[in-house]
Design a protein around this motif. Structure first.
Motif, PDB file in Angstrom:
ATOM      1  N   ASP A  71     119.048  58.387  27.196  1.00 21.25           N
ATOM      2  CA  ASP A  71     119.283  57.563  26.061  1.00 21.25           C
ATOM      3  C   ASP A  71     120.035  58.783  24.751  1.00 21.25           C
ATOM      4  N   GLY A  72     121.234  58.999  24.850  1.00 16.80           N
ATOM      5  CA  GLY A  72     121.558  60.003  23.440  1.00 16.80           C
ATOM      6  C   GLY A  72     121.940  61.290  23.796  1.00 16.80           C
ATOM      7  N   TYR A  73     121.013  61.663  24.474  1.00 15.19           N
ATOM      8  CA  TYR A  73     121.200  63.491  25.037  1.00 15.19           C
ATOM      9  C   TYR A  73     121.995  63.412  26.302  1.00 15.19           C
ATOM     10  N   MET A 105     119.671  64.353  32.485  1.00 11.92           N
ATOM     11  CA  MET A 105     117.568  64.437  31.665  1.00 11.92           C
ATOM     12  C   MET A 105     117.080  63.164  32.428  1.00 11.92           C
ATOM     13  N   LEU A 106     116.106  62.802  33.152  1.00 11.63           N
ATOM     14  CA  LEU A 106     116.081  61.946  33.549  1.00 11.63           C
ATOM     15  C   LEU A 106     114.663  61.452  33.748  1.00 11.63           C
ATOM     16  N   ILE A 107     114.190  60.175  33.242  1.00 16.93           N
ATOM     17  CA  ILE A 107     112.406  59.693  33.164  1.00 16.93           C
ATOM     18  C   ILE A 107     112.323  59.338  34.270  1.00 16.93           C
ATOM     19  N   LEU A 108     111.165  59.653  34.313  1.00 21.14           N
ATOM     20  CA  LEU A 108     110.229  58.752  35.902  1.00 21.14           C
ATOM     21  C   LEU A 108     109.902  57.654  35.693  1.00 21.14           C
ATOM     22  N   GLU A 137     112.489  54.555  32.723  1.00 23.62           N
ATOM     23  CA  GLU A 137     112.424  54.065  30.932  1.00 23.62           C
ATOM     24  C   GLU A 137     113.658  55.223  30.496  1.00 23.62           C
ATOM     25  N   VAL A 138     114.026  54.828  29.452  1.00 19.62           N
ATOM     26  CA  VAL A 138     114.955  55.935  28.924  1.00 19.62           C
ATOM     27  C   VAL A 138     115.588  55.731  27.038  1.00 19.62           C
ATOM     28  N   ASP A 139     114.939  54.981  27.062  1.00 17.21           N
ATOM     29  CA  ASP A 139     114.277  55.216  25.571  1.00 17.21           C
ATOM     30  C   ASP A 139     113.297  56.394  24.756  1.00 17.21           C
TER      31      ASP A 139
END
Length: 263
Positions: A176-178, A216-219, A222-224
């Protein structure tokens, strides 16, 4: 009253060639950094490799000194999503996921690209995250064609992320935000490009428009994120690993043109 459609600024064919010249240097630097990334090597060591490659090719490291940033690359390890500051105290270990973002300025034009890779063998779920993020970039940039609007790219990246979850068997969170951005004589130009969103909004993509597209992705979904005390380093709140892939891409009559090839 006549309303003109907003458009993303276009570069000429010669300007696109000049941008690709800068982008090719970035591609070489990324490959050299990846080759040097081994257990026991610090991210500052990697930074020195990138700076040497860039300067040896007659270019200037775009990141160095940008708003006070102290590196020629962003070196983001594991839970660091983006903007990791190269440091002698950050030493790579077997199984680390490393994201390298790099920029080079040549004859007044900027190339900007990023990729993620493992130091040795990655855990299966982390490898899936990384391969998924690479695939999302490849799928999303297909929307970079004349006549589309800015958020058509955002929407394509979002749909590709959902498809990647099933394709690679992994839960993914869209940071989120990038996101991406316009690029040309400077690294960050208008417009901002979100990595998700509804289609058919924002300025029109013209032939010659250029965007840096960077999912950009998080495993784990999670988005924060949060920014550490150094005011640069962005990490996932739950400290799950993240991957980052980016190309500078031009819209052409023949389709998307990657200006940061790694060949």
């Amino acid at each position: 009253m006549v309303f003109r459609k907003r458009k993303i600024a276009a570069k000429t064919a010669a300007e696109l060639d000049a941008m690709e010249s800068a982008g090719r240097i970035v591609g070489i630097a990324l490959q050299e950094v990846r080759a040097a990334a081994k257990p026991g090597v610090s991210t500052l060591d990697l930074d020195k490799v990138a700076e040497t490659v860039i300067r040896d090719h007659g270019a200037i490291p775009t990141f160095l000194g940008y708003q006070g940033f102290t590196g020629s690359i962003c070196a983001s390890v594991n839970e660091v999503v983006v903007h990791g500051i190269p440091s002698s105290s950050i030493v790579l270990e077997e199984g680390d996921l490393v994201s390298i973002d790099c920029g080079a300025t040549l004859n007044g034009w900027v190339g900007d690209s990023a990729w993620s890779f493992g130091v040795g063998e990655l855990a299966p779920e982390v490898d899936a995250l990384n391969r998924a993020t690479e695939w999302v970039l490849a799928e999303g940039l297909k929307a970079m064609v004349p006549g589309n609007k800015l958020t058509d790219v955002s929407h394509a990246l979002e749909l590709a992320t959902y498809a990647a979850e099933e394709r690679f068997g992994v839960e993914l969170g869209i940071v989120d935000g990038y996101g991406g951005h316009g690029i040309g004589h400077t690294m960050h130009e208008d417009p901002y490009l979100a990595n998700e969103g509804k289609p058919n909004r924002g300025p029109v993509i013209q032939e010659g428009s250029v965007l840096a597209i960077e999912p950009m992705l998080i495993l784990g979904g999670e988005v924060d994120t949060e920014v550490l005390e150094d005011e640069w380093t962005v990490v996932s709140v739950d400290r799950s690993p993240a991957a980052h892939w980016e190309h500078t891409v031009a819209a052409t009559a023949e389709g998307p043109r990657i200006l940061t090839p790694r060949v």
